[in-house]
Structure formats: C-alpha cells, structure tokens
Motif scaffolding. Structure first.
Motif, PDB file in Angstrom:
ATOM      1  N   LEU A   5      30.728  48.840  38.669  1.00  0.00           N
ATOM      2  CA  LEU A   5      30.532  47.420  38.379  1.00  0.00           C
ATOM      3  C   LEU A   5      30.225  46.618  39.638  1.00  0.00           C
ATOM      4  O   LEU A   5      29.365  45.744  39.634  1.00  0.00           O
ATOM      5  CB  LEU A   5      31.765  46.865  37.666  1.00  0.00           C
ATOM      6  CG  LEU A   5      32.064  47.476  36.308  1.00  0.00           C
ATOM      7  CD1 LEU A   5      33.399  46.974  35.788  1.00  0.00           C
ATOM      8  CD2 LEU A   5      30.958  47.160  35.328  1.00  0.00           C
ATOM      9  N   ARG A   8      26.636  46.963  40.644  1.00  0.00           N
ATOM     10  CA  ARG A   8      25.732  46.162  39.795  1.00  0.00           C
ATOM     11  C   ARG A   8      25.770  44.694  40.201  1.00  0.00           C
ATOM     12  O   ARG A   8      24.741  44.017  40.211  1.00  0.00           O
ATOM     13  CB  ARG A   8      26.085  46.342  38.329  1.00  0.00           C
ATOM     14  CG  ARG A   8      25.687  47.721  37.819  1.00  0.00           C
ATOM     15  CD  ARG A   8      25.841  47.819  36.348  1.00  0.00           C
ATOM     16  NE  ARG A   8      27.246  47.628  35.995  1.00  0.00           N
ATOM     17  CZ  ARG A   8      27.893  48.326  35.100  1.00  0.00           C
ATOM     18  NH1 ARG A   8      27.292  49.267  34.437  1.00  0.00           N
ATOM     19  NH2 ARG A   8      29.155  48.093  34.852  1.00  0.00           N
ATOM     20  N   THR A  42      36.084  49.135  40.138  1.00  0.00           N
ATOM     21  CA  THR A  42      36.411  48.414  38.911  1.00  0.00           C
ATOM     22  C   THR A  42      36.658  46.961  39.289  1.00  0.00           C
ATOM     23  O   THR A  42      36.876  46.647  40.455  1.00  0.00           O
ATOM     24  CB  THR A  42      37.675  48.969  38.223  1.00  0.00           C
ATOM     25  OG1 THR A  42      38.787  48.760  39.082  1.00  0.00           O
ATOM     26  CG2 THR A  42      37.516  50.446  37.889  1.00  0.00           C
ATOM     27  N   VAL A  48      37.330  36.445  33.330  1.00  0.00           N
ATOM     28  CA  VAL A  48      36.069  36.427  32.597  1.00  0.00           C
ATOM     29  C   VAL A  48      35.240  35.219  33.028  1.00  0.00           C
ATOM     30  O   VAL A  48      34.014  35.311  33.139  1.00  0.00           O
ATOM     31  CB  VAL A  48      36.317  36.422  31.071  1.00  0.00           C
ATOM     32  CG1 VAL A  48      35.033  36.224  30.301  1.00  0.00           C
ATOM     33  CG2 VAL A  48      36.986  37.718  30.650  1.00  0.00           C
ATOM     34  N   LYS A  52      31.340  35.216  34.147  1.00  0.00           N
ATOM     35  CA  LYS A  52      30.338  34.368  33.486  1.00  0.00           C
ATOM     36  C   LYS A  52      29.581  33.524  34.510  1.00  0.00           C
ATOM     37  O   LYS A  52      28.374  33.357  34.413  1.00  0.00           O
ATOM     38  CB  LYS A  52      31.003  33.467  32.445  1.00  0.00           C
ATOM     39  CG  LYS A  52      31.418  34.221  31.202  1.00  0.00           C
ATOM     40  CD  LYS A  52      32.044  33.283  30.184  1.00  0.00           C
ATOM     41  CE  LYS A  52      32.438  34.037  28.935  1.00  0.00           C
ATOM     42  NZ  LYS A  52      33.022  33.147  27.921  1.00  0.00           N
ATOM     43  N   ALA A  55      27.191  35.881  36.332  1.00  0.00           N
ATOM     44  CA  ALA A  55      26.075  36.253  35.461  1.00  0.00           C
ATOM     45  C   ALA A  55      25.072  35.111  35.350  1.00  0.00           C
ATOM     46  O   ALA A  55      23.859  35.329  35.449  1.00  0.00           O
ATOM     47  CB  ALA A  55      26.599  36.643  34.078  1.00  0.00           C
ATOM     48  N   THR A  61      23.096  38.836  31.830  1.00  0.00           N
ATOM     49  CA  THR A  61      24.152  38.654  30.842  1.00  0.00           C
ATOM     50  C   THR A  61      25.443  39.238  31.374  1.00  0.00           C
ATOM     51  O   THR A  61      25.430  40.070  32.285  1.00  0.00           O
ATOM     52  CB  THR A  61      23.791  39.328  29.510  1.00  0.00           C
ATOM     53  OG1 THR A  61      23.636  40.734  29.735  1.00  0.00           O
ATOM     54  CG2 THR A  61      22.513  38.749  28.925  1.00  0.00           C
ATOM     55  N   ILE A  62      26.534  38.845  30.791  1.00  0.00           N
ATOM     56  CA  ILE A  62      27.837  39.317  31.262  1.00  0.00           C
ATOM     57  C   ILE A  62      28.010  40.814  31.025  1.00  0.00           C
ATOM     58  O   ILE A  62      28.760  41.469  31.711  1.00  0.00           O
ATOM     59  CB  ILE A  62      28.991  38.514  30.631  1.00  0.00           C
ATOM     60  CG1 ILE A  62      30.281  38.758  31.405  1.00  0.00           C
ATOM     61  CG2 ILE A  62      29.140  38.834  29.167  1.00  0.00           C
ATOM     62  CD1 ILE A  62      31.390  37.797  31.083  1.00  0.00           C
ATOM     63  N   ASP A  63      27.275  41.375  30.092  1.00  0.00           N
ATOM     64  CA  ASP A  63      27.385  42.813  29.851  1.00  0.00           C
ATOM     65  C   ASP A  63      26.363  43.617  30.640  1.00  0.00           C
ATOM     66  O   ASP A  63      26.198  44.805  30.431  1.00  0.00           O
ATOM     67  CB  ASP A  63      27.267  43.135  28.364  1.00  0.00           C
ATOM     68  CG  ASP A  63      25.937  42.728  27.758  1.00  0.00           C
ATOM     69  OD1 ASP A  63      25.165  42.022  28.420  1.00  0.00           O
ATOM     70  OD2 ASP A  63      25.694  43.113  26.607  1.00  0.00           O
ATOM     71  N   TYR A  64      25.695  42.973  31.609  1.00  0.00           N
ATOM     72  CA  TYR A  64      24.747  43.634  32.492  1.00  0.00           C
ATOM     73  C   TYR A  64      25.420  44.775  33.171  1.00  0.00           C
ATOM     74  O   TYR A  64      25.027  45.831  33.346  1.00  0.00           O
ATOM     75  CB  TYR A  64      24.206  42.627  33.520  1.00  0.00           C
ATOM     76  CG  TYR A  64      23.476  43.250  34.687  1.00  0.00           C
ATOM     77  CD1 TYR A  64      22.179  43.684  34.543  1.00  0.00           C
ATOM     78  CD2 TYR A  64      24.094  43.376  35.919  1.00  0.00           C
ATOM     79  CE1 TYR A  64      21.500  44.247  35.622  1.00  0.00           C
ATOM     80  CE2 TYR A  64      23.421  43.930  36.997  1.00  0.00           C
ATOM     81  CZ  TYR A  64      22.126  44.363  36.843  1.00  0.00           C
ATOM     82  OH  TYR A  64      21.473  44.907  37.907  1.00  0.00           O
TER      83      TYR A  64
END
Length: 64
Positions: A5, A8, A42, A48, A52, A55, A61-64
């Motif tokens: 993560l 990314r 991690t 969150v 956000k 992102a 997007t947050i799930d990128y």
C-alpha cells in the motif's frame, strides 16, 4: 508481485509531481508521517479520512 500500500501511495504522489513535503502540507499532515506511510507495508492505524484526502489529492480512488 503485488505492490504494498505504501508503494502505491508513493507512486500516486510521484505521478502528480509533488514532493512528500508538498503533498503532506496540502492535506495538513506532518511530512514525516506521510514519508512513513509510503515506506510501510501496511497502513496500520491510518484514518480513512486521511486516505480519502490523499486519494482526492492524487486523483485516484480510495481503493486504488
């Protein structure tokens, strides 16, 4: 091999051309904290809301 993560996050930031300092300043977080997130495998206790903000700043997007 799947990327961690933190990796990314770093790639998304670099795609915007921002430094760690610039990105952290724009979302109101210490640059050392963002640096540590980018080096982490991690995200642990990251809120969150912080994800956000990152992102939105990076245009992903947050799930990128």
């Amino acid at each position: 091999m799947a990327q961690h993560l933190g990796e990314r996050l770093r790639q998304a930031r670099m795609a915007t051309g921002m430094t760690v300092y610039e990105a952290a300043k724009r979302i109101g977080m210490p640059n050392q904290a963002l640096y540590r997130l980018e080096r982490a495998r991690t995200l642990g206790r990251v809120q969150v809301a912080t994800l956000k903000k990152l992102a939105a700043l990076y245009g992903v997007t947050i799930d990128y």
